[in-house]
Design a protein around this motif. Structure first.
Motif: not given
Length: 353
Positions: A24-37, A42-48
């Motif tokens: 997910a990306s929103e408001g200048g932030r992104s949520l990553l799953l890093v090794n499931g965590r 910081a920064g917006e990256f393309a989902a997927g």
């Protein structure tokens, strides 16, 4: 891609293999799953967007560098060097799906595991899961049962008669499921033949499931965060046999409260299919992301405003971010599968010819 991870996430070698996926990306932030965590960055990256590589400490924090094979050696050559000729490509694919880098050291460990496992148990997926969780070959029977789908909450309930199912479902609703199960096991041990007969098959799987949870969990210690894997029955409306909720909590060491708390869940409600939930809380900021089937995305979005208002009204959080996207393709809680390539366009019939 910089990751806002605390320094205690780096291992002594200062390099750590990771599999990262933007959900997910929103408001200048992104949520990553890093090794499931779940990890906010910081920064917006393309989902997927996906990246397999190494997590290394830098002056500015952390970054993901070089893919698995930075030396430029082909996967085929690495497999050959490790003596993994049979089912080599399948093993490499399984390792990638579990977030295990296909490098010389991991292939060496895979070869050692294959020598220790019985031939009928030495399948690529099992080896990949053993590597992913750094477990010895002795853990194989439990993991094999999990991969076969046997360690599910439904297994216990499906073998009970109607009265037994109702007893446990009512106990679940009252938050007394474990106590009730222990009482039933005690009654069976004391000679209640009917109770013992009802629990005999499913009870063994329930105990094995508890052993699996303990084996896949690691308590926080010496500055390292803990990983608590758990399973729990989840009843949906008009269902007598429960779904199995799977989850993993990432618990910071008590000395590192700035790291925050992360949680990932996987459930299968009948109305929605597979639903993955990633949650990250840091101080009074909360981010919850839902991965759902594409046709249900708008429905989930429609309840976000009311949900956000309700959570903020509790006073526990100053900021609540709720996002939803297409659910990742998961083989199981620990493994993903790549998106299938789009079907080629069908040729059009030229009626003018």
């Amino acid at each position: 891609m910089k990751l806002s991870l605390p320094s205690n996430n780096a291992d002594p070698a200062n390099i750590r293999p990771v599999r990262a996926e933007v959900v997910a990306s929103e408001g200048g932030r992104s949520l990553l799953l890093v090794n499931g965590r779940p990890v906010p960055v910081a920064g917006e990256f393309a989902a997927g967007q996906q990246l397999n590589g190494r997590l290394t400490a830098t002056a500015g924090g952390f970054s993901i560098i070089a893919a698995d094979n930075s030396a430029g050696v082909s996967a085929e050559k690495l497999l050959q060097n490790a003596g993994l000729h049979e089912n080599g490509p399948q093993l490499a694919a399984a390792m990638k799906s579990y977030g295990v880098p296909v490098n010389a050291e991991n292939l060496r460990l895979a070869a050692e595991l294959l020598k220790q496992l019985p031939r009928n148990a030495a399948n690529p997926e099992l080896v990949a899961l053993l590597l992913a969780r750094k477990l010895p070959a002795a853990a194989a029977p439990l993991l094999q049962a999990y991969l076969a789908g046997r360690l599910q909450a439904a297994g216990l309930f499906a073998r009970l008669d109607r009265a037994g199912q109702s007893t446990l479902q009512n106990a679940w609703g009252q938050g007394r499921l474990t106590d009730t199960l222990l009482q039933m096991f005690t009654a069976g041990k004391a000679g209640d033949a009917a109770t013992l007969r009802r629990l005999a098959a499913g009870g063994e799987e329930w105990v094995a499931g508890l052993q699996l949870q303990e084996m896949l969990s690691m308590l926080p210690e010496r500055g390292q965060e803990g990983r608590i894997y758990f399973q729990w029955p989840m009843f949906w409306h008009d269902q007598d046999v429960p779904d199995t909720l799977e989850g993993e909590a990432f618990v910071p060491d008590s000395s590192d409260q700035e790291q925050g708390f992360s949680l990932r869940l996987l459930v299968n409600p009948p109305a929605f299919g597979q639903v993955e939930v990633a949650l990250h809380q840091q101080q009074k900021t909360l981010w919850v992301h839902f991965g759902v089937a594409e046709e249900h995305i708008d429905l989930f979005k429609s309840i976000f405003a009311a949900t956000r208002a309700r959570v903020l009204a509790s006073g526990d959080f100053d900021q609540v971010r709720l996002t939803v996207g297409k659910v990742r393709l998961l083989n199981n809680f620990f493994s993903t599968t790549p998106e299938p390539p789009p079907a080629p366009p069908r040729p059009k019939l030229d009626l003018k010819a």
